[in-house]
Scaffold this motif. Structure first.
Motif, PDB file in Angstrom:
ATOM      1  N   ALA A  12     -71.419 -69.104  -5.670  1.00  0.00           N
ATOM      2  CA  ALA A  12     -70.502 -68.078  -5.168  1.00  0.00           C
ATOM      3  C   ALA A  12     -69.273 -68.046  -6.069  1.00  0.00           C
ATOM      4  O   ALA A  12     -68.723 -69.092  -6.411  1.00  0.00           O
ATOM      5  CB  ALA A  12     -70.084 -68.393  -3.730  1.00  0.00           C
ATOM      6  N   LEU A  13     -68.878 -66.845  -6.479  1.00  0.00           N
ATOM      7  CA  LEU A  13     -67.655 -66.658  -7.259  1.00  0.00           C
ATOM      8  C   LEU A  13     -66.661 -65.922  -6.381  1.00  0.00           C
ATOM      9  O   LEU A  13     -67.027 -64.996  -5.648  1.00  0.00           O
ATOM     10  CB  LEU A  13     -67.937 -65.825  -8.518  1.00  0.00           C
ATOM     11  N   GLY A  14     -65.394 -66.333  -6.445  1.00  0.00           N
ATOM     12  CA  GLY A  14     -64.404 -65.646  -5.629  1.00  0.00           C
ATOM     13  C   GLY A  14     -63.016 -66.224  -5.795  1.00  0.00           C
ATOM     14  O   GLY A  14     -62.767 -67.093  -6.628  1.00  0.00           O
ATOM     15  N   THR A  15     -62.133 -65.729  -4.948  1.00  0.00           N
ATOM     16  CA  THR A  15     -60.734 -66.141  -4.975  1.00  0.00           C
ATOM     17  C   THR A  15     -60.560 -67.495  -4.281  1.00  0.00           C
ATOM     18  O   THR A  15     -61.421 -67.947  -3.527  1.00  0.00           O
ATOM     19  CB  THR A  15     -59.854 -65.117  -4.241  1.00  0.00           C
ATOM     20  N   TRP A  16     -59.413 -68.106  -4.533  1.00  0.00           N
ATOM     21  CA  TRP A  16     -59.054 -69.360  -3.862  1.00  0.00           C
ATOM     22  C   TRP A  16     -58.993 -69.143  -2.360  1.00  0.00           C
ATOM     23  O   TRP A  16     -59.435 -69.992  -1.584  1.00  0.00           O
ATOM     24  CB  TRP A  16     -57.738 -69.857  -4.422  1.00  0.00           C
ATOM     25  N   ASP A  17     -58.451 -68.012  -1.932  1.00  0.00           N
ATOM     26  CA  ASP A  17     -58.375 -67.737  -0.492  1.00  0.00           C
ATOM     27  C   ASP A  17     -59.754 -67.801   0.157  1.00  0.00           C
ATOM     28  O   ASP A  17     -59.908 -68.310   1.260  1.00  0.00           O
ATOM     29  CB  ASP A  17     -57.750 -66.364  -0.230  1.00  0.00           C
ATOM     30  N   ARG A  18     -60.766 -67.273  -0.539  1.00  0.00           N
ATOM     31  CA  ARG A  18     -62.114 -67.215   0.022  1.00  0.00           C
ATOM     32  C   ARG A  18     -62.853 -68.547  -0.093  1.00  0.00           C
ATOM     33  O   ARG A  18     -63.618 -68.920   0.803  1.00  0.00           O
ATOM     34  CB  ARG A  18     -62.910 -66.105  -0.676  1.00  0.00           C
ATOM     35  N   LEU A  19     -62.659 -69.272  -1.201  1.00  0.00           N
ATOM     36  CA  LEU A  19     -63.468 -70.463  -1.465  1.00  0.00           C
ATOM     37  C   LEU A  19     -62.701 -71.780  -1.359  1.00  0.00           C
ATOM     38  O   LEU A  19     -63.256 -72.851  -1.603  1.00  0.00           O
ATOM     39  CB  LEU A  19     -64.101 -70.354  -2.865  1.00  0.00           C
ATOM     40  N   ASP A  45     -50.654 -74.678  -9.014  1.00  0.00           N
ATOM     41  CA  ASP A  45     -50.436 -73.253  -8.744  1.00  0.00           C
ATOM     42  C   ASP A  45     -51.494 -72.363  -9.387  1.00  0.00           C
ATOM     43  O   ASP A  45     -51.604 -71.192  -9.049  1.00  0.00           O
ATOM     44  CB  ASP A  45     -49.052 -72.822  -9.242  1.00  0.00           C
ATOM     45  N   ASP A  46     -52.273 -72.905 -10.333  1.00  0.00           N
ATOM     46  CA  ASP A  46     -53.292 -72.097 -10.999  1.00  0.00           C
ATOM     47  C   ASP A  46     -54.439 -71.709 -10.068  1.00  0.00           C
ATOM     48  O   ASP A  46     -55.159 -70.738 -10.327  1.00  0.00           O
ATOM     49  CB  ASP A  46     -53.859 -72.823 -12.225  1.00  0.00           C
ATOM     50  N   ASP A  47     -54.643 -72.461  -8.988  1.00  0.00           N
ATOM     51  CA  ASP A  47     -55.729 -72.121  -8.069  1.00  0.00           C
ATOM     52  C   ASP A  47     -55.615 -70.688  -7.548  1.00  0.00           C
ATOM     53  O   ASP A  47     -56.602 -69.966  -7.462  1.00  0.00           O
ATOM     54  CB  ASP A  47     -55.771 -73.091  -6.884  1.00  0.00           C
ATOM     55  N   ALA A  48     -54.398 -70.276  -7.230  1.00  0.00           N
ATOM     56  CA  ALA A  48     -54.181 -68.953  -6.633  1.00  0.00           C
ATOM     57  C   ALA A  48     -54.558 -67.804  -7.560  1.00  0.00           C
ATOM     58  O   ALA A  48     -54.908 -66.722  -7.092  1.00  0.00           O
ATOM     59  CB  ALA A  48     -52.726 -68.813  -6.195  1.00  0.00           C
ATOM     60  N   VAL A  49     -54.508 -68.021  -8.880  1.00  0.00           N
ATOM     61  CA  VAL A  49     -54.765 -66.931  -9.831  1.00  0.00           C
ATOM     62  C   VAL A  49     -56.111 -67.064 -10.540  1.00  0.00           C
ATOM     63  O   VAL A  49     -56.458 -66.241 -11.388  1.00  0.00           O
ATOM     64  CB  VAL A  49     -53.634 -66.831 -10.885  1.00  0.00           C
ATOM     65  N   SER A  50     -56.890 -68.092 -10.201  1.00  0.00           N
ATOM     66  CA  SER A  50     -58.158 -68.350 -10.872  1.00  0.00           C
ATOM     67  C   SER A  50     -59.336 -67.743 -10.119  1.00  0.00           C
ATOM     68  O   SER A  50     -59.266 -67.498  -8.916  1.00  0.00           O
ATOM     69  CB  SER A  50     -58.393 -69.860 -10.978  1.00  0.00           C
ATOM     70  N   VAL A  51     -60.437 -67.528 -10.864  1.00  0.00           N
ATOM     71  CA  VAL A  51     -61.723 -67.216 -10.250  1.00  0.00           C
ATOM     72  C   VAL A  51     -62.409 -68.554 -10.031  1.00  0.00           C
ATOM     73  O   VAL A  51     -62.522 -69.356 -10.965  1.00  0.00           O
ATOM     74  CB  VAL A  51     -62.600 -66.325 -11.162  1.00  0.00           C
ATOM     75  N   HIS A  52     -62.838 -68.813  -8.809  1.00  0.00           N
ATOM     76  CA  HIS A  52     -63.476 -70.084  -8.463  1.00  0.00           C
ATOM     77  C   HIS A  52     -64.974 -69.891  -8.318  1.00  0.00           C
ATOM     78  O   HIS A  52     -65.432 -68.833  -7.888  1.00  0.00           O
ATOM     79  CB  HIS A  52     -62.883 -70.634  -7.164  1.00  0.00           C
ATOM     80  N   ALA A  53     -65.722 -70.929  -8.684  1.00  0.00           N
ATOM     81  CA  ALA A  53     -67.172 -70.954  -8.491  1.00  0.00           C
ATOM     82  C   ALA A  53     -67.489 -72.168  -7.631  1.00  0.00           C
ATOM     83  O   ALA A  53     -66.951 -73.247  -7.852  1.00  0.00           O
ATOM     84  CB  ALA A  53     -67.887 -71.062  -9.837  1.00  0.00           C
ATOM     85  N   THR A  65     -68.090 -77.420  -8.016  1.00  0.00           N
ATOM     86  CA  THR A  65     -67.121 -76.343  -8.151  1.00  0.00           C
ATOM     87  C   THR A  65     -66.521 -76.346  -9.558  1.00  0.00           C
ATOM     88  O   THR A  65     -66.642 -77.317 -10.301  1.00  0.00           O
ATOM     89  CB  THR A  65     -65.999 -76.481  -7.096  1.00  0.00           C
ATOM     90  N   GLY A  66     -65.879 -75.262  -9.892  1.00  0.00           N
ATOM     91  CA  GLY A  66     -65.132 -75.114 -11.136  1.00  0.00           C
ATOM     92  C   GLY A  66     -64.287 -73.856 -11.019  1.00  0.00           C
ATOM     93  O   GLY A  66     -64.435 -73.092 -10.061  1.00  0.00           O
ATOM     94  N   ARG A  67     -63.400 -73.644 -11.995  1.00  0.00           N
ATOM     95  CA  ARG A  67     -62.550 -72.455 -11.935  1.00  0.00           C
ATOM     96  C   ARG A  67     -62.314 -71.909 -13.340  1.00  0.00           C
ATOM     97  O   ARG A  67     -62.414 -72.644 -14.331  1.00  0.00           O
ATOM     98  CB  ARG A  67     -61.222 -72.747 -11.240  1.00  0.00           C
ATOM     99  N   LEU A  68     -61.991 -70.626 -13.394  1.00  0.00           N
ATOM    100  CA  LEU A  68     -61.657 -69.932 -14.640  1.00  0.00           C
ATOM    101  C   LEU A  68     -60.280 -69.317 -14.470  1.00  0.00           C
ATOM    102  O   LEU A  68     -60.071 -68.475 -13.602  1.00  0.00           O
ATOM    103  CB  LEU A  68     -62.685 -68.836 -14.945  1.00  0.00           C
ATOM    104  N   LEU A  93     -71.187 -73.955 -14.787  1.00  0.00           N
ATOM    105  CA  LEU A  93     -70.571 -73.633 -16.069  1.00  0.00           C
ATOM    106  C   LEU A  93     -71.090 -72.297 -16.586  1.00  0.00           C
ATOM    107  O   LEU A  93     -70.311 -71.458 -17.062  1.00  0.00           O
ATOM    108  CB  LEU A  93     -70.834 -74.754 -17.073  1.00  0.00           C
ATOM    109  N   ASP A  94     -72.399 -72.065 -16.486  1.00  0.00           N
ATOM    110  CA  ASP A  94     -72.975 -70.790 -16.923  1.00  0.00           C
ATOM    111  C   ASP A  94     -72.354 -69.614 -16.170  1.00  0.00           C
ATOM    112  O   ASP A  94     -72.066 -68.572 -16.759  1.00  0.00           O
ATOM    113  CB  ASP A  94     -74.498 -70.786 -16.746  1.00  0.00           C
ATOM    114  N   ALA A  95     -72.138 -69.774 -14.864  1.00  0.00           N
ATOM    115  CA  ALA A  95     -71.529 -68.706 -14.062  1.00  0.00           C
ATOM    116  C   ALA A  95     -70.095 -68.434 -14.510  1.00  0.00           C
ATOM    117  O   ALA A  95     -69.666 -67.276 -14.590  1.00  0.00           O
ATOM    118  CB  ALA A  95     -71.568 -69.065 -12.573  1.00  0.00           C
ATOM    119  N   LEU A  96     -69.342 -69.497 -14.833  1.00  0.00           N
ATOM    120  CA  LEU A  96     -67.962 -69.326 -15.284  1.00  0.00           C
ATOM    121  C   LEU A  96     -67.910 -68.716 -16.688  1.00  0.00           C
ATOM    122  O   LEU A  96     -67.036 -67.891 -16.978  1.00  0.00           O
ATOM    123  CB  LEU A  96     -67.210 -70.658 -15.232  1.00  0.00           C
TER     124      LEU A  96
END
Length: 147
Positions: A12-19, A45-53, A65-68, A93-96
């Motif tokens: 699943a890819l999404g925002t910090w709020d969702r994941l 603070d980077d969590d809020a602006v990252s795409v999370h997997a 998990t990981g983040r971009l 990693l492939d998803a990110l």
């Protein structure tokens, strides 16, 4: 049961709020409990602006998990001890990487724990520069140019 031990996972890819809840549970277990990283260092603070997997196993439990970040930096890659060696990290990693490509990044950057450099090299990343210490753990900077 397949012999290559490739886990069946849903990414699943999404925002910090969702994941947040699932991503945090994996990161807390791996970084804070297992690797003894102080919680105030692990969270930022980077969590809020990252795409999370987040990778979910067949039982629906988060396995990794990981983040971009918006600047093309991949970080906070973590896989639960019980799910290691099953391809979960590679799928994350492939998803990110795909997300970074879709976002128009020309290069992705990450700080790999030195022991994991081979994993990232197998996914097209190259070591840049010397080893350094981050959160008390040896790391190297790695980059991957996107076509």
């Amino acid at each position: 049961m397949s012999t290559n031990k490739q886990a069946t996972v849903r990414i699943a890819l999404g925002t910090w709020d969702r994941l947040r809840e699932d991503a945090y549970s994996v990161r807390h277990e791996v970084f804070v409990v297992e690797q003894k990283v102080p919680p105030e260092v692990e969270m930022d603070d980077d969590d809020a602006v990252s795409v999370h997997a987040v990778a979910y196993g067949p039982d629906g439990a988060p396995m990794g998990t990981g983040r971009l970040l918006p600047d093309g930096h991949i970080g906070r890659m973590a896989v639960h001890k019980r799910a290691r060696g099953m391809g979960v990290g590679g799928q994350l990693l492939d998803a990110l990487i795909e997300q970074g490509h879709g976002d128009g990044h020309r290069m992705l950057v990450l700080h790999a724990q030195t022991h994991a450099a081979g994993f990232y090299q197998a996914h097209g990343f190259s070591v840049e520069g010397e080893e350094f210490i981050e959160a008390g753990i040896p790391h190297v900077v790695m980059t991957r140019v996107l076509k």
